[in-house]
Motif scaffolding. Structure first.
Motif, PDB file in Angstrom:
ATOM      1  N   ASP A 126     -39.722 -11.714   9.816  1.00  0.00           N
ATOM      2  CA  ASP A 126     -38.412 -11.679   9.447  1.00  0.00           C
ATOM      3  C   ASP A 126     -37.962 -10.375   8.684  1.00  0.00           C
ATOM      4  OD1 ASP A 126     -39.287 -11.887   6.830  1.00  0.00           O
ATOM      5  OD2 ASP A 126     -38.867 -14.024   6.594  1.00  0.00           O
ATOM      6  N   GLU A 127     -36.663 -10.262   8.250  1.00  0.00           N
ATOM      7  CA  GLU A 127     -36.268  -9.020   7.805  1.00  0.00           C
ATOM      8  C   GLU A 127     -37.095  -8.752   6.155  1.00  0.00           C
ATOM      9  OE1 GLU A 127     -34.270 -12.553   5.948  1.00  0.00           O
ATOM     10  OE2 GLU A 127     -34.209 -11.935   8.142  1.00  0.00           O
ATOM     11  N   ASN A 128     -37.631  -9.341   6.029  1.00  0.00           N
ATOM     12  CA  ASN A 128     -38.856  -9.344   4.778  1.00  0.00           C
ATOM     13  C   ASN A 128     -40.385  -8.939   5.202  1.00  0.00           C
ATOM     14  OD1 ASN A 128     -36.642  -9.482   2.913  1.00  0.00           O
ATOM     15  ND2 ASN A 128     -37.079 -11.641   2.984  1.00  0.00           N
ATOM     16  N   GLY A 129     -40.442  -9.000   6.455  1.00  0.00           N
ATOM     17  CA  GLY A 129     -41.741  -8.782   7.013  1.00  0.00           C
ATOM     18  C   GLY A 129     -42.485  -9.944   7.136  1.00  0.00           C
ATOM     19  N   THR A 130     -42.189 -11.291   6.676  1.00  0.00           N
ATOM     20  CA  THR A 130     -42.795 -12.499   6.687  1.00  0.00           C
ATOM     21  C   THR A 130     -42.899 -12.951   8.037  1.00  0.00           C
ATOM     22  OG1 THR A 130     -42.165 -12.747   4.344  1.00  0.00           O
ATOM     23  CG2 THR A 130     -42.774 -14.618   5.630  1.00  0.00           C
TER      24      THR A 130
END
Length: 155
Positions: free
Chosen positions: A57-61
């Motif tokens: 996702d946008e947070n790298g998760t």
């Protein structure tokens, strides 16, 4: 409170092709746009236990989970549930394939409840699922119909 979605799409392709392509879990990274990994972990009788992982996702998760899926070719239905539930208390999915005037009506019903500590509540997740399901169903429709055209005899 619990969440519930019920979405369907008409696919202009033979039933066997729709069934085979959408139940080939190992090819889901090509069929769906959201999955970075689709790996079968084991088979237990008619049930397939598998891991799915989303693209970061946008947070790298990277969100991933294990599900158990039981297809029934005789009734053209599939029942699935998350084994690793993550932010869900439970997630049950029902797939149904029905003949529709020479086409296939593919329907997905999802029943779930979010855990109290989940980052979103049932209503937000329901809205997210309804929005994303429409996108994924359209991709599947396009890919299955393209495969049907490619397999059609010329002449």
């Amino acid at each position: 409170m619990a969440g519930h979605t019920d979405n369907e799409i008409i696919i202009d392709a033979p039933m066997d092709l729709v069934w085979d392509m959408t139940n080939d879990i190992e090819s889901w990274t090509d069929l769906f746009s959201e999955y970075a990994e689709a790996k079968i972990l084991r088979r237990q009788d008619d049930t397939i236990v598998f891991r799915l992982a989303l693209h970061p996702d946008e947070n790298g998760t990277v969100w991933s989970w294990v599900s158990a899926r039981t297809p029934d070719p005789a009734t053209r239905t599939v029942r699935s549930q998350r084994v690793e539930t993550g932010p869900f208390k439970y997630m049950w999915i029902y797939w149904e394939y029905l003949p529709a005037d020479g086409h296939v009506r593919m329907r997905w019903v999802q029943d779930f409840e979010m855990k109290p500590q989940a980052p979103v509540d049932d209503k937000v997740m329901q809205d997210n699922l309804n929005r994303n399901t429409a996108v994924q169903m359209r991709l599947i429709k396009d890919k299955v119909e393209a495969a049907a055209r490619d397999a059609a005899p010329i002449g």
